[in-house]
Design a protein around this motif. Structure first.
Motif, PDB file in Angstrom:
ATOM      1  N   ALA A   1      73.317 -28.611  83.527  1.00  0.00           N
ATOM      2  CA  ALA A   1      73.409 -29.553  84.628  1.00  0.00           C
ATOM      3  C   ALA A   1      72.098 -29.342  85.568  1.00  0.00           C
ATOM      4  O   ALA A   1      71.468 -28.247  85.539  1.00  0.00           O
ATOM      5  N   VAL A   2      71.558 -30.438  86.143  1.00  0.00           N
ATOM      6  CA  VAL A   2      70.368 -30.243  86.985  1.00  0.00           C
ATOM      7  C   VAL A   2      70.629 -30.747  88.177  1.00  0.00           C
ATOM      8  O   VAL A   2      71.214 -31.988  88.483  1.00  0.00           O
ATOM      9  N   LEU A   3      70.412 -30.261  89.325  1.00  0.00           N
ATOM     10  CA  LEU A   3      70.362 -30.544  90.622  1.00  0.00           C
ATOM     11  C   LEU A   3      69.001 -30.596  91.040  1.00  0.00           C
ATOM     12  O   LEU A   3      68.262 -29.600  91.120  1.00  0.00           O
ATOM     13  N   THR A   4      68.825 -31.739  91.718  1.00  0.00           N
ATOM     14  CA  THR A   4      67.230 -31.962  92.413  1.00  0.00           C
ATOM     15  C   THR A   4      67.561 -31.512  93.982  1.00  0.00           C
ATOM     16  O   THR A   4      68.130 -32.195  94.453  1.00  0.00           O
ATOM     17  N   TYR A   5      66.676 -30.323  94.188  1.00  0.00           N
ATOM     18  CA  TYR A   5      67.081 -29.660  95.455  1.00  0.00           C
ATOM     19  C   TYR A   5      65.786 -29.571  96.276  1.00  0.00           C
ATOM     20  O   TYR A   5      65.087 -28.375  96.155  1.00  0.00           O
ATOM     21  N   PRO A   6      65.367 -30.321  97.416  1.00  0.00           N
ATOM     22  CA  PRO A   6      66.208 -31.809  97.628  1.00  0.00           C
ATOM     23  C   PRO A   6      65.433 -32.818  96.469  1.00  0.00           C
ATOM     24  O   PRO A   6      64.486 -32.416  95.755  1.00  0.00           O
ATOM     25  N   ASP A   7      65.721 -33.983  96.607  1.00  0.00           N
ATOM     26  CA  ASP A   7      65.272 -35.021  95.703  1.00  0.00           C
ATOM     27  C   ASP A   7      63.897 -35.589  96.365  1.00  0.00           C
ATOM     28  O   ASP A   7      63.758 -35.204  97.597  1.00  0.00           O
ATOM     29  N   GLY A   8      63.302 -36.155  95.503  1.00  0.00           N
ATOM     30  CA  GLY A   8      61.872 -36.512  95.972  1.00  0.00           C
ATOM     31  C   GLY A   8      61.724 -37.862  96.766  1.00  0.00           C
ATOM     32  O   GLY A   8      60.623 -38.348  97.083  1.00  0.00           O
ATOM     33  N   ASN A   9      62.911 -38.487  96.816  1.00  0.00           N
ATOM     34  CA  ASN A   9      62.645 -39.967  97.660  1.00  0.00           C
ATOM     35  C   ASN A   9      63.450 -39.737  99.034  1.00  0.00           C
ATOM     36  O   ASN A   9      62.428 -40.107  99.915  1.00  0.00           O
ATOM     37  N   TYR A  10      64.446 -39.168  99.244  1.00  0.00           N
ATOM     38  CA  TYR A  10      65.046 -39.103 100.297  1.00  0.00           C
ATOM     39  C   TYR A  10      64.945 -37.643 101.171  1.00  0.00           C
ATOM     40  O   TYR A  10      65.603 -37.564 102.297  1.00  0.00           O
ATOM     41  N   GLY A  11      64.729 -36.606 100.343  1.00  0.00           N
ATOM     42  CA  GLY A  11      64.587 -35.270 101.188  1.00  0.00           C
ATOM     43  C   GLY A  11      66.092 -34.887 101.516  1.00  0.00           C
ATOM     44  O   GLY A  11      66.395 -33.961 102.066  1.00  0.00           O
TER      45      GLY A  11
ATOM     46  N   ARG B   1      73.588 -40.283  99.114  1.00  0.00           N
ATOM     47  CA  ARG B   1      73.963 -38.731  99.243  1.00  0.00           C
ATOM     48  C   ARG B   1      74.549 -38.473  97.663  1.00  0.00           C
ATOM     49  O   ARG B   1      75.202 -39.364  96.946  1.00  0.00           O
ATOM     50  N   VAL B   2      74.466 -37.153  97.190  1.00  0.00           N
ATOM     51  CA  VAL B   2      75.196 -36.728  96.080  1.00  0.00           C
ATOM     52  C   VAL B   2      76.027 -35.949  96.504  1.00  0.00           C
ATOM     53  O   VAL B   2      76.080 -35.079  97.315  1.00  0.00           O
ATOM     54  N   ASP B   3      77.359 -36.348  96.044  1.00  0.00           N
ATOM     55  CA  ASP B   3      78.634 -35.558  96.515  1.00  0.00           C
ATOM     56  C   ASP B   3      78.977 -34.385  95.122  1.00  0.00           C
ATOM     57  O   ASP B   3      78.814 -34.759  93.885  1.00  0.00           O
ATOM     58  N   PRO B   4      78.824 -33.055  95.588  1.00  0.00           N
ATOM     59  CA  PRO B   4      79.071 -32.136  94.655  1.00  0.00           C
ATOM     60  C   PRO B   4      80.235 -32.284  93.604  1.00  0.00           C
ATOM     61  O   PRO B   4      79.988 -31.998  92.509  1.00  0.00           O
ATOM     62  N   ALA B   5      81.278 -32.838  94.187  1.00  0.00           N
ATOM     63  CA  ALA B   5      82.631 -33.393  93.290  1.00  0.00           C
ATOM     64  C   ALA B   5      82.073 -34.350  92.197  1.00  0.00           C
ATOM     65  O   ALA B   5      82.837 -34.159  91.262  1.00  0.00           O
ATOM     66  N   GLY B   6      81.149 -35.029  92.401  1.00  0.00           N
ATOM     67  CA  GLY B   6      80.397 -35.828  91.400  1.00  0.00           C
ATOM     68  C   GLY B   6      80.285 -35.293  89.996  1.00  0.00           C
ATOM     69  O   GLY B   6      80.467 -35.725  89.069  1.00  0.00           O
ATOM     70  N   TYR B   7      79.862 -34.012  90.137  1.00  0.00           N
ATOM     71  CA  TYR B   7      79.634 -33.018  89.189  1.00  0.00           C
ATOM     72  C   TYR B   7      80.795 -32.677  88.022  1.00  0.00           C
ATOM     73  O   TYR B   7      80.812 -32.812  87.086  1.00  0.00           O
ATOM     74  N   ALA B   8      81.910 -32.487  89.059  1.00  0.00           N
ATOM     75  CA  ALA B   8      83.119 -32.311  88.215  1.00  0.00           C
ATOM     76  C   ALA B   8      83.624 -33.659  87.620  1.00  0.00           C
ATOM     77  O   ALA B   8      84.084 -33.403  86.283  1.00  0.00           O
TER      78      ALA B   8
ATOM     79  N   VAL C   1      77.802 -26.914  93.924  1.00  0.00           N
ATOM     80  CA  VAL C   1      77.554 -27.539  92.503  1.00  0.00           C
ATOM     81  C   VAL C   1      77.586 -26.315  91.505  1.00  0.00           C
ATOM     82  O   VAL C   1      78.021 -26.632  90.345  1.00  0.00           O
ATOM     83  N   ALA C   2      77.038 -25.443  91.853  1.00  0.00           N
ATOM     84  CA  ALA C   2      76.934 -24.110  91.171  1.00  0.00           C
ATOM     85  C   ALA C   2      78.450 -23.753  90.586  1.00  0.00           C
ATOM     86  O   ALA C   2      79.115 -23.393  89.270  1.00  0.00           O
ATOM     87  N   SER C   3      79.387 -23.637  91.590  1.00  0.00           N
ATOM     88  CA  SER C   3      80.687 -23.267  91.320  1.00  0.00           C
ATOM     89  C   SER C   3      81.399 -24.190  90.471  1.00  0.00           C
ATOM     90  O   SER C   3      81.938 -23.811  89.548  1.00  0.00           O
ATOM     91  N   ILE C   4      81.395 -25.459  90.533  1.00  0.00           N
ATOM     92  CA  ILE C   4      81.865 -26.533  89.624  1.00  0.00           C
ATOM     93  C   ILE C   4      81.258 -26.424  88.146  1.00  0.00           C
ATOM     94  O   ILE C   4      82.019 -26.437  87.123  1.00  0.00           O
ATOM     95  N   CYS C   5      79.896 -26.102  88.106  1.00  0.00           N
ATOM     96  CA  CYS C   5      79.346 -26.102  86.858  1.00  0.00           C
ATOM     97  C   CYS C   5      79.926 -25.078  86.158  1.00  0.00           C
ATOM     98  O   CYS C   5      79.998 -25.053  84.828  1.00  0.00           O
ATOM     99  N   HIS C   6      80.118 -23.920  86.704  1.00  0.00           N
ATOM    100  CA  HIS C   6      80.485 -22.611  86.290  1.00  0.00           C
ATOM    101  C   HIS C   6      81.992 -22.733  85.880  1.00  0.00           C
ATOM    102  O   HIS C   6      82.427 -22.236  84.859  1.00  0.00           O
ATOM    103  N   GLU C   7      82.588 -23.491  86.673  1.00  0.00           N
ATOM    104  CA  GLU C   7      84.219 -23.905  86.179  1.00  0.00           C
ATOM    105  C   GLU C   7      84.254 -24.416  84.629  1.00  0.00           C
ATOM    106  O   GLU C   7      85.159 -24.026  83.882  1.00  0.00           O
ATOM    107  N   TYR C   8      83.170 -25.302  84.533  1.00  0.00           N
ATOM    108  CA  TYR C   8      82.981 -25.931  83.124  1.00  0.00           C
ATOM    109  C   TYR C   8      82.159 -25.395  82.259  1.00  0.00           C
ATOM    110  O   TYR C   8      81.818 -25.798  81.160  1.00  0.00           O
TER     111      TYR C   8
END
Lengths: 378, 378
Positions: free
Chosen positions: B158-168, B135-142, B176-183
């Protein structure tokens, strides 16, 4: 959009003399391949991790064997089109963000300008002679390179459009190549209108890179193109990713990942045959040009002409347009009535067309149609 | 190459569970469009000078109307694929040669890495949790953005693969979007496996850009993709050439100039309908996953699963492979006998597949086939 919009192509069944269209008409084999491989990512059923390595269908053999031999190059790749190949070469040779300049012939296609701009490179132009010939003198490359290099400009690449897409002029590319090499600047040939129509070998010419267009000149479904690279430039253009060692950066890993490449491959045996018929195509183009001149039109560009793409000035049609009921749209409508398409609606004074691959009967029918349109109007 | 190589697709007629293939199978309407528009540059018969302006066929209405509405974006374009869209956005936002970094999720597709490298940008990764969830934790972006920006690094995107191509795996993209916009860093969603399968709106999520894949998920012939851009980034991504005022630099003027875009448009009404059926697809995927677990396989990634792309660890099949006559190729061959394709030849211990769009009977047949293969071998 309507729920299921009508997506019929109204020009099917007409004689299409648009230079964009003549070389891209699918062969029967390509038509079969299109249907067979139409689904999304069909070619990836047996992918071992890279487009060029796919053996089933025979993409591997095509890209590593037939294609470089055909282009006269050490290495070849399939791209999403000629413009994508031009950008890949410019981008690779420039190195990110170092700036510099490319030298283009004055007849260059707009995509060479846009690719340079996307790469962050200035454009220097080799001049074109005045109407009616619009010729590019190879010596012009020496003048421009001399001036640029003396001014301390870093010249990344020279490009020759071979032939150009307006007048169908064929420049002495061998001379251009020699000049570029004197100045140690690599030469890229934009062969969107030649590779797949006429014999072209980058090595015989002395070019360092070459791009061609599948949809314009290789009887393939768009968008698809070819790129050939000669040493010592392959290392830069085909460099691989530090993140994924088998993926080439300028190709973003894989390019024509679908039916487009399959139509290119399916048509290829016939393309090999048809380039041998080039003399006949030139003969037909010259005959057509002469017949049009008899009707009062003036052929621009190389005389005698060496390509099927022909540009005319047509004062006789322009005069008619001034008093025709439908004004400047009369020519388009009169041709349409006769099932001929490809001269842009509204043009009468200047237009281009192509005779490529048209049977002599069709060429005669087109000439007769122009004659009828003119004589009826006069 | 043989004169006319056989170009049959041997997997036609099989149940294809390759995640690459399920969302790209053409609709009947796309199949018609493919044949109708197969010739080279067919869509350019009535081109007024720019792909997006072509009204016949209705490309103009699609690109300026239906597509941005579908993606939830201010502007949209058709590209040659998701990767080409990713590169266009990175390249446009980076500005040539200024360097900097992109932040990618640790499950990002390789093309995000290669696109960054082509642009001259470093890659910083948001970490992924261990097996079995990945799993990718959104907090990881922060965390990553905080560290990068504090180090004085210029973070372009910033890029988020939505979903990723290995595990779906479906990450909470809104967070993630909120965090990116904070920065104050723009966010691009790579939706190659979602746009065209499930409802996705860039605006609802708060993403600044979005890419999708026609051949992977929109029932279109490859290569073709879609790109959506929200303000204030459209000016940069869609900036036009100083040399040709109507041509967009990052698109090199025109992108999907052939049958690929026509299949995308032809399938679009059905794609609009099918994304509404997404709940049923998730239900089917979960049912399938549970049945496979009953047979001794372990589903990796999100549990319960939220996407048709499913990754399994299969110790039961791996054990069989150790003593099977055909070794690690036994699974591929046993599935092939049963007309099932899509798990890479040689894989037994770990593999991914997709249930997308398969009728329940076919899903049951696939499960029964695995059961039979396992029980026969034991």
């Amino acid at each position: 959009m309507a729920k299921h919009p009508s997506l019929k192509r109204s020009t099917l069944g007409m004689i299409n003399i648009d230079p964009l269209q003549r070389g891209g008409i699918l062969t029967p084999e390509a038509r079969d391949a299109l249907v067979e491989w139409g689904d999304g990512y069909s070619i990836c059923d047996f992918c071992p991790g890279k487009l060029e390595e796919i053996k089933k269908p025979p993409i591997h053999d095509f890209i590593y064997g037939d294609l470089p031999a055909f282009l006269g190059c050490d290495h070849a790749r399939v791209t999403n089109g000629a413009r994508e190949g031009i950008f890949a070469v410019m981008h690779a040779l420039s190195g990110d963000g170092r700036g510099g300049s490319v030298v283009l012939d004055g007849n260059a296609h707009y995509t060479s300008f846009v690719a340079a701009e996307r790469t962050g490179l200035d454009v220097s132009l080799v001049p074109v002679s005045d109407q009616p010939y619009y010729r590019v003198d190879p010596a012009g490359y020496a003048d421009v390179l001399e001036e640029r290099l003396n001014s301390g400009v870093r010249v990344v690449l020279a490009v020759l459009t071979y032939p150009d897409g307006n007048y169908g002029n064929i420049v002495d590319a061998g001379k251009v190549a020699s000049i570029c090499h004197e100045y140690e600047v690599p030469l890229l040939l934009n062969c969107a209108y030649s590779v797949g129509r006429m014999p072209v070998s980058a090595k015989e010419i002395g070019a360092d890179a070459i791009v061609g267009s599948g949809h314009k000149s290789m009887a393939a479904c768009g968008p698809v193109g070819v790129l050939g690279i000669n040493e010592p430039y392959a290392g830069k253009v085909l460099r691989t990713s530090v993140h994924r060692k088998n993926k080439e950066i300028e190709l973003l890993g894989c390019t024509a990942r679908g039916a487009t490449i399959m139509t290119l491959i399916a048509s290829f045996p016939r393309v090999l045959e048809r380039v041998k018929e080039w003399d006949k195509e030139v003969k037909n183009a010259r005959w057509f040009s002469k017949e049009m001149e008899k009707l009062g039109m003036i052929q621009m560009g190389d005389v005698p002409h060496n390509h099927d793409l022909i540009f005319f000035e047509a004062p006789v049609l322009y005069e008619i347009s001034k008093r025709a009921k439908k004004g400047r749209f009369f020519l388009y409508k009169e041709l349409k009535k006769r099932k001929i398409h490809g001269i842009k609606s509204g043009l009468t004074k200047y237009f281009k067309l192509s005779t490529y691959g048209l049977p002599e009967d069709d060429l005669k029918y087109v000439v007769d149609s122009f004659e009828e349109i003119i004589s009826t109007a006069v």
